[in-house]
Design a protein around this motif. Structure first.
Motif, PDB file in Angstrom:
ATOM      1  N   ASN A   1      -0.116   4.494  10.909  1.00 30.31           N
ATOM      2  CA  ASN A   1       1.250   5.096  11.687  1.00 30.31           C
ATOM      3  C   ASN A   1       1.457   6.495  11.317  1.00 30.31           C
ATOM      4  O   ASN A   1       1.941   6.836  10.282  1.00 30.31           O
ATOM      5  N   PRO A   2       1.545   7.424  11.874  1.00 28.46           N
ATOM      6  CA  PRO A   2       1.542   8.939  11.616  1.00 28.46           C
ATOM      7  C   PRO A   2       2.999   9.320  11.108  1.00 28.46           C
ATOM      8  O   PRO A   2       3.111  10.252  10.221  1.00 28.46           O
ATOM      9  N   ASP A   3       4.022   8.434  11.355  1.00 29.11           N
ATOM     10  CA  ASP A   3       5.370   8.532  10.787  1.00 29.11           C
ATOM     11  C   ASP A   3       5.739   7.925   9.455  1.00 29.11           C
ATOM     12  O   ASP A   3       6.887   8.149   9.083  1.00 29.11           O
ATOM     13  N   VAL A   4       4.630   7.229   8.876  1.00 29.04           N
ATOM     14  CA  VAL A   4       4.754   6.487   7.780  1.00 29.04           C
ATOM     15  C   VAL A   4       4.306   7.559   6.659  1.00 29.04           C
ATOM     16  O   VAL A   4       3.074   8.022   6.693  1.00 29.04           O
ATOM     17  N   THR A   5       5.039   7.594   5.560  1.00 23.47           N
ATOM     18  CA  THR A   5       4.649   8.282   4.518  1.00 23.47           C
ATOM     19  C   THR A   5       3.821   7.690   3.406  1.00 23.47           C
ATOM     20  O   THR A   5       2.621   7.890   3.050  1.00 23.47           O
ATOM     21  N   ALA A   6       4.139   6.377   2.970  1.00 22.42           N
ATOM     22  CA  ALA A   6       3.496   5.680   1.740  1.00 22.42           C
ATOM     23  C   ALA A   6       4.027   4.280   2.122  1.00 22.42           C
ATOM     24  O   ALA A   6       5.146   3.897   1.771  1.00 22.42           O
ATOM     25  N   PRO A   7       3.125   3.228   2.630  1.00 20.47           N
ATOM     26  CA  PRO A   7       3.725   1.880   2.547  1.00 20.47           C
ATOM     27  C   PRO A   7       3.632   1.334   1.075  1.00 20.47           C
ATOM     28  O   PRO A   7       3.046   1.698   0.310  1.00 20.47           O
ATOM     29  N   ILE A   8       4.699   0.609   0.858  1.00 22.58           N
ATOM     30  CA  ILE A   8       4.871   0.002  -0.512  1.00 22.58           C
ATOM     31  C   ILE A   8       3.980  -1.497  -0.439  1.00 22.58           C
ATOM     32  O   ILE A   8       4.527  -2.501   0.290  1.00 22.58           O
ATOM     33  N   ILE A   9       2.964  -1.485  -1.342  1.00 21.21           N
ATOM     34  CA  ILE A   9       2.397  -2.757  -1.524  1.00 21.21           C
ATOM     35  C   ILE A   9       2.925  -3.657  -2.924  1.00 21.21           C
ATOM     36  O   ILE A   9       3.359  -2.673  -3.442  1.00 21.21           O
ATOM     37  N   SER A  10       2.394  -4.813  -2.991  1.00 26.62           N
ATOM     38  CA  SER A  10       2.924  -5.415  -4.175  1.00 26.62           C
ATOM     39  C   SER A  10       2.181  -6.775  -4.058  1.00 26.62           C
ATOM     40  O   SER A  10       1.304  -7.087  -3.224  1.00 26.62           O
ATOM     41  N   ALA A  11       2.215  -7.186  -5.312  1.00 30.53           N
ATOM     42  CA  ALA A  11       1.556  -8.534  -5.290  1.00 30.53           C
ATOM     43  C   ALA A  11       1.936  -9.195  -6.767  1.00 30.53           C
ATOM     44  O   ALA A  11       2.772  -8.831  -7.476  1.00 30.53           O
ATOM     45  N   ARG A  12       1.377 -10.468  -7.112  1.00 28.56           N
ATOM     46  CA  ARG A  12       1.613 -11.215  -8.226  1.00 28.56           C
ATOM     47  C   ARG A  12       0.538 -11.087  -9.399  1.00 28.56           C
ATOM     48  O   ARG A  12       0.772 -11.599 -10.457  1.00 28.56           O
ATOM     49  N   SER A  13      -0.678 -10.543  -8.848  1.00 30.49           N
ATOM     50  CA  SER A  13      -1.600 -10.581  -9.669  1.00 30.49           C
ATOM     51  C   SER A  13      -2.636  -9.717  -9.394  1.00 30.49           C
ATOM     52  O   SER A  13      -2.480  -9.109  -8.020  1.00 30.49           O
ATOM     53  N   VAL A  14      -3.526  -9.048 -10.221  1.00 34.64           N
ATOM     54  CA  VAL A  14      -4.475  -7.994  -9.772  1.00 34.64           C
ATOM     55  C   VAL A  14      -5.179  -8.499  -8.615  1.00 34.64           C
ATOM     56  O   VAL A  14      -5.656  -7.979  -7.748  1.00 34.64           O
ATOM     57  N   GLU A  15      -5.722  -9.877  -8.731  1.00 29.77           N
ATOM     58  CA  GLU A  15      -6.489 -10.439  -7.771  1.00 29.77           C
ATOM     59  C   GLU A  15      -5.776 -10.446  -6.390  1.00 29.77           C
ATOM     60  O   GLU A  15      -6.635  -9.981  -5.322  1.00 29.77           O
ATOM     61  N   GLN A  16      -4.608 -10.662  -6.336  1.00 33.71           N
ATOM     62  CA  GLN A  16      -3.845 -10.579  -5.166  1.00 33.71           C
ATOM     63  C   GLN A  16      -3.943  -9.116  -4.562  1.00 33.71           C
ATOM     64  O   GLN A  16      -3.465  -8.946  -3.329  1.00 33.71           O
ATOM     65  N   LEU A  17      -3.495  -8.322  -5.528  1.00 35.07           N
ATOM     66  CA  LEU A  17      -3.577  -6.859  -5.028  1.00 35.07           C
ATOM     67  C   LEU A  17      -4.672  -6.263  -4.477  1.00 35.07           C
ATOM     68  O   LEU A  17      -4.551  -5.114  -3.761  1.00 35.07           O
ATOM     69  N   LYS A  18      -5.733  -6.665  -4.998  1.00 38.39           N
ATOM     70  CA  LYS A  18      -7.000  -6.034  -4.483  1.00 38.39           C
ATOM     71  C   LYS A  18      -7.275  -5.840  -2.891  1.00 38.39           C
ATOM     72  O   LYS A  18      -7.467  -4.558  -2.815  1.00 38.39           O
ATOM     73  N   PRO A  19      -6.951  -6.719  -2.075  1.00 35.70           N
ATOM     74  CA  PRO A  19      -7.111  -6.360  -0.723  1.00 35.70           C
ATOM     75  C   PRO A  19      -6.228  -5.044  -0.221  1.00 35.70           C
ATOM     76  O   PRO A  19      -6.646  -4.471   0.852  1.00 35.70           O
ATOM     77  N   SER A  20      -4.819  -5.008  -0.940  1.00 35.69           N
ATOM     78  CA  SER A  20      -3.840  -3.937  -0.391  1.00 35.69           C
ATOM     79  C   SER A  20      -4.487  -2.532  -0.864  1.00 35.69           C
ATOM     80  O   SER A  20      -4.349  -1.679  -0.217  1.00 35.69           O
ATOM     81  N   LEU A  21      -5.044  -2.460  -2.274  1.00 37.53           N
ATOM     82  CA  LEU A  21      -5.586  -1.482  -2.763  1.00 37.53           C
ATOM     83  C   LEU A  21      -6.821  -0.916  -1.984  1.00 37.53           C
ATOM     84  O   LEU A  21      -6.993   0.290  -1.588  1.00 37.53           O
ATOM     85  N   ALA A  22      -7.513  -1.923  -1.078  1.00 39.36           N
ATOM     86  CA  ALA A  22      -8.716  -1.754  -0.436  1.00 39.36           C
ATOM     87  C   ALA A  22      -8.286  -1.055   0.830  1.00 39.36           C
ATOM     88  O   ALA A  22      -9.071   0.034   1.286  1.00 39.36           O
ATOM     89  N   ALA A  23      -6.921  -1.123   1.289  1.00 39.47           N
ATOM     90  CA  ALA A  23      -6.482  -0.415   2.293  1.00 39.47           C
ATOM     91  C   ALA A  23      -6.542   1.208   2.177  1.00 39.47           C
ATOM     92  O   ALA A  23      -6.467   1.767   3.059  1.00 39.47           O
ATOM     93  N   MET A  24      -6.399   1.710   1.096  1.00 38.23           N
ATOM     94  CA  MET A  24      -6.487   3.093   0.816  1.00 38.23           C
ATOM     95  C   MET A  24      -7.808   3.836   1.224  1.00 38.23           C
ATOM     96  O   MET A  24      -7.522   4.957   1.510  1.00 38.23           O
ATOM     97  N   SER A  25      -9.016   3.081   1.193  1.00 36.42           N
ATOM     98  CA  SER A  25     -10.134   3.669   1.626  1.00 36.42           C
ATOM     99  C   SER A  25     -10.757   3.022   2.809  1.00 36.42           C
ATOM    100  O   SER A  25     -11.908   3.263   3.297  1.00 36.42           O
ATOM    101  N   PHE A  26      -9.790   2.346   3.507  1.00 37.50           N
ATOM    102  CA  PHE A  26     -10.322   1.654   4.749  1.00 37.50           C
ATOM    103  C   PHE A  26     -10.228   2.568   5.758  1.00 37.50           C
ATOM    104  O   PHE A  26      -9.069   3.121   6.109  1.00 37.50           O
ATOM    105  N   GLU A  27     -11.266   2.801   6.587  1.00 39.67           N
ATOM    106  CA  GLU A  27     -11.157   3.776   7.751  1.00 39.67           C
ATOM    107  C   GLU A  27     -10.876   3.016   9.048  1.00 39.67           C
ATOM    108  O   GLU A  27     -11.833   2.122   9.418  1.00 39.67           O
ATOM    109  N   MET A  28      -9.713   3.223   9.607  1.00 36.40           N
ATOM    110  CA  MET A  28      -9.157   2.458  10.619  1.00 36.40           C
ATOM    111  C   MET A  28      -9.257   3.716  11.967  1.00 36.40           C
ATOM    112  O   MET A  28      -8.616   4.547  12.026  1.00 36.40           O
TER     113      MET A  28
END
Length: 320
Positions: free
Chosen positions: A268-295
């Motif tokens: 969304n062009p009006d969003v500056t930075a979504p806030i991601i969170s997790a309880r572990s690195v394993e749980q965090l990985k899919p959210s970090l992957a969004a940084m390089s995902f081309e939509m």
């Protein structure tokens, strides 16, 4: 830019003390010292830094102060290169005394001389805004806070607060609303207001409390089953249907539903930075992957169509 003498001041860019731009994804440390122990919290912090994230969010009220304490410990070696946000005035009211007392304790926990961004955590209908923003202006003037933000405010509350802040030569630079695929109310007024007035927007809960990871379709446990607030927030059947459809779409595209959910918010062009969170690195990985995902726009539209677009602010459905 307006030249009217009463015009609100422009919003400065969000940069670290060293001058680096705040990253376009923020990590929320709400689980630090809670569901994530110290070792797992540090591992997530390190994973974020490795991914290029320099923007970290916490709050006075998170995990009894352990979140701020752990984040401060991890951030200390490179403080000037990081953009650190915390929040005050929740659960306490937004009085000058409470803001001052909580912020002093936050700085002690963080072991920092200043924070880059201080949010009001909640709207307080009982404390005059003049008292609140005079106190915040004092913190900015003293160099202990670099930017001011507000969290969980409606659009009218935001603009009222912005005008009162202006009377103390203070600008509100950042907003933190809830926003995800099944919670789209921010699209009605908050996001258009932010685009019009220049507010940075850091939405929290892009995964809908875990709903949009797809794990609940498989019977997994978590906040949506264990926490009454989250059950009420995400308990409607259509939300779970949308989460299941997102998981199917993710399977078709060869990625994780969590990656799609975060990337959808970030697109969304009006969003500056979504806030991601997790309880572990394993749980965090899919959210970090969004940084390089081309939509692309087609996929964005396909995901958007999984949930109802909210009615316009006028409630004139023909304008939707």
């Amino acid at each position: 830019m307006s030249t009217h003498p009463d015009a609100l001041p422009p919003h400065p860019a969000l940069t670290t003390q060293a001058g680096d731009a705040a990253s376009t994804v923020c990590f929320g440390a709400m689980q630090f010292g809670g569901t994530a122990d110290a070792a797992e919290s540090e591992a997530m912090f390190d994973a974020c830094r490795a991914a290029g994230i320099n923007f970290f969010d916490t709050a006075f009220g998170y995990t009894g102060g352990r979140s701020e304490t752990l984040l401060g410990r991890f951030a200390a070696p490179e403080r000037e290169r990081l953009f650190i946000a915390t929040k005050c005035a929740a659960p306490a009211p937004s009085t000058a005394a409470n803001i001052t007392a909580q912020f002093e304790q936050s700085l002690q926990r963080l072991d920092m001389d200043y924070v880059d961004l201080l949010y009001l955590h909640r709207w307080d209908p009982d404390t005059p805004l003049e008292e609140t923003f005079e106190a915040l202006a004092g913190l900015v003037e003293a160099g202990r806070v670099r930017r001011i933000g507000i969290s969980n405010f409606s659009a009218w509350q935001t603009m009222k607060a912005a005008w009162v802040a202006h009377r103390f030569s203070l600008s509100i630079d950042a907003l933190q609303p809830m926003y995800n695929l099944v919670k789209r109310q921010a699209e009605v007024e908050i996001l258009p207001m932010a685009a019009s007035e220049g507010f940075a927007v850091m939405p929290y809960s892009p995964l809908g409390g875990g709903l949009l990871t797809g794990k609940y379709a498989g019977g997994a446990s978590g906040r949506l089953k264990e926490n009454e607030m989250y059950r009420a927030r995400y308990g409607q059947d259509w939300m779970h249907d949308a989460a299941a459809a997102l998981a199917d779409l993710a399977a078709d595209t060869g990625t994780s539903p969590a990656t799609l959910a975060v990337a959808w918010v970030a697109h969304n062009p009006d969003v500056t930075a979504p806030i991601i969170s997790a309880r572990s690195v394993e749980q965090l990985k899919p959210s970090l992957a969004a940084m390089s995902f081309e939509m692309d726009e087609a996929l964005y539209a396909q995901i958007s169509a999984l949930t109802p677009k909210p009615a316009p602010a006028t409630d004139r459905s023909e304008e939707a």
